[in-house]
Design a protein around this motif. Structure first.
Motif, short mmCIF file in Angstrom:
data_model
loop_
_atom_site.label_atom_id
_atom_site.label_comp_id
_atom_site.label_asym_id
_atom_site.label_seq_id
_atom_site.Cartn_x
_atom_site.Cartn_y
_atom_site.Cartn_z
N GLU A 65 45.37 55.47 10.56
CA GLU A 65 46.68 56.04 10.27
C GLU A 65 46.95 57.12 11.32
O GLU A 65 46.08 57.98 11.56
CB GLU A 65 46.72 56.68 8.87
CG GLU A 65 46.98 55.70 7.74
CD GLU A 65 48.40 55.13 7.76
OE1 GLU A 65 49.33 55.85 8.12
OE2 GLU A 65 48.56 53.95 7.41
N SER A 66 48.14 57.10 11.91
CA SER A 66 48.43 58.02 13.02
C SER A 66 48.17 59.48 12.66
O SER A 66 47.54 60.21 13.42
CB SER A 66 49.89 57.95 13.46
OG SER A 66 50.46 56.75 13.23
N ARG A 113 62.76 46.09 12.57
CA ARG A 113 61.93 44.91 12.31
C ARG A 113 62.73 43.76 11.72
O ARG A 113 62.35 42.60 11.86
CB ARG A 113 60.77 45.25 11.37
CG ARG A 113 59.77 46.19 11.94
CD ARG A 113 59.03 45.63 13.13
NE ARG A 113 58.21 44.51 12.82
CZ ARG A 113 56.99 44.31 13.34
NH1 ARG A 113 56.48 45.18 14.19
NH2 ARG A 113 56.30 43.24 13.05
N1 LIG Z 1 51.37 54.14 8.81
C1 LIG Z 1 50.86 53.60 10.04
C2 LIG Z 1 51.88 52.63 10.60
C3 LIG Z 1 51.34 51.89 11.81
C4 LIG Z 1 52.32 50.83 12.31
O1 LIG Z 1 53.18 50.30 11.59
N2 LIG Z 1 52.17 50.51 13.61
C5 LIG Z 1 52.99 49.47 14.19
C6 LIG Z 1 53.32 49.85 15.63
S1 LIG Z 1 54.36 51.28 15.72
C7 LIG Z 1 52.19 48.19 14.22
O2 LIG Z 1 50.99 48.23 14.34
N3 LIG Z 1 52.83 47.03 14.09
C8 LIG Z 1 52.13 45.78 13.98
C9 LIG Z 1 53.02 44.60 14.12
O3 LIG Z 1 54.06 44.72 14.76
O4 LIG Z 1 52.66 43.54 13.61
C10 LIG Z 1 50.53 54.71 11.01
O5 LIG Z 1 51.20 55.76 10.94
O6 LIG Z 1 49.61 54.58 11.82
#
Ligand SMILES: N[C@@H](CCC(=O)N[C@@H](CS)C(=O)NCC(=O)O)C(=O)O
Length: 210
Positions: A65-66, A113
């Motif tokens: 998690e970021s 998305r």
């Molecule tokens: N809550 C997570 C969210 C992570 C997230 O959604 N990352 C996106 C990129 S910004 C991702 O990995 N997307 C995967 C995909 O597009 O299938 C965090 O803050 O790290």
């Protein structure tokens, strides 16, 4: 230690910016989200959620998690402080970081998305099963993003920075949310003068280019 990263991904950028503010360098591996590299068995073996960023420590511990990754580095290297000094400041920074993330970043992500052609059938990040894009979710995301602009502008009318009277993690999340919103062609309006003042100050930070 390895940080799984993607240059353009907003959540990964939050971590890179945080590290740059602290002057910390970590070995990174780029994962290509548009082509679905994050959903391939090799990456799912590292992070079964299929999301980035992911930090793998030398002892094999996975932090995916970021903000948790940022918290780890704040403990390891407290200066410059980006998460707060005392109980009140820590709580307020956390509060505004969460508002920026939950009310802002995720609202933009919802619209992005559900509308971007490369993510057709991948409307939910990190999910292997096909998830179709829904127009109603685009509209909801746009509505919530506009609401976020208003809330952020009001906040910046009463506080120099988002979480405190100084730059913190809440500014990183809010700034990245505004940049991400441009991908869905949304920007604060001329009435959001407080955002404009703050945006210029934050954009001038060298770490914002990380
Ligand atoms: N809550 C997570 C969210 C992570 C997230 O959604 N990352 C996106 C990129 S910004 C991702 O990995 N997307 C995967 C995909 O597009 O299938 C965090 O803050 O790290």
């Amino acid at each position: 230690m390895i940080l799984y990263d993607m240059e353009k991904a907003p959540n990964a950028r939050r971590v890179r910016w945080f590290l740059a503010e602290k002057g910390i360098t970590v070995e990174t591996r780029q994962i290509d989200l548009p082509s679905g590299e994050n959903l391939k068995p090799e990456y799912l073996a590292i992070n079964p959620r299929g999301l980035i960023p992911t930090l793998v420590l030398d002892d094999g511990t996975v932090i995916d998690e970021s903000v948790s990754i940022c918290r780890y580095f704040e403990e390891v290297q407290p200066e410059p402080n980006l998460l707060g000094f005392d109980a009140k400041e820590k709580a307020l920074i956390d509060c505004w970081q969460r508002r920026a993330e939950l009310d802002g970043l995720y609202a933009v992500a919802l619209a992005f998305r559900n509308s971007t052609p490369v993510f057709a059938n991948r409307a939910v990040p990190g999910v292997l099963e096909p998830t179709e894009q829904l127009q109603a979710m685009v509209e909801r995301g746009v509505m919530l993003t506009r609401r976020f602009f208003d809330m952020l502008d009001t906040r910046l009318g009463e506080s120099e920075y988002v979480g405190s009277d100084r730059f913190t993690i809440a500014d990183i999340t809010a700034f990245i949310t505004l940049n991400f919103a441009r991908w869905i062609k949304l920007s604060p309006g001329e009435q959001h003068t407080n955002i404009a003042r703050w945006f210029e100050a934050v954009a001038a930070r060298p770490a914002s280019k990380a």
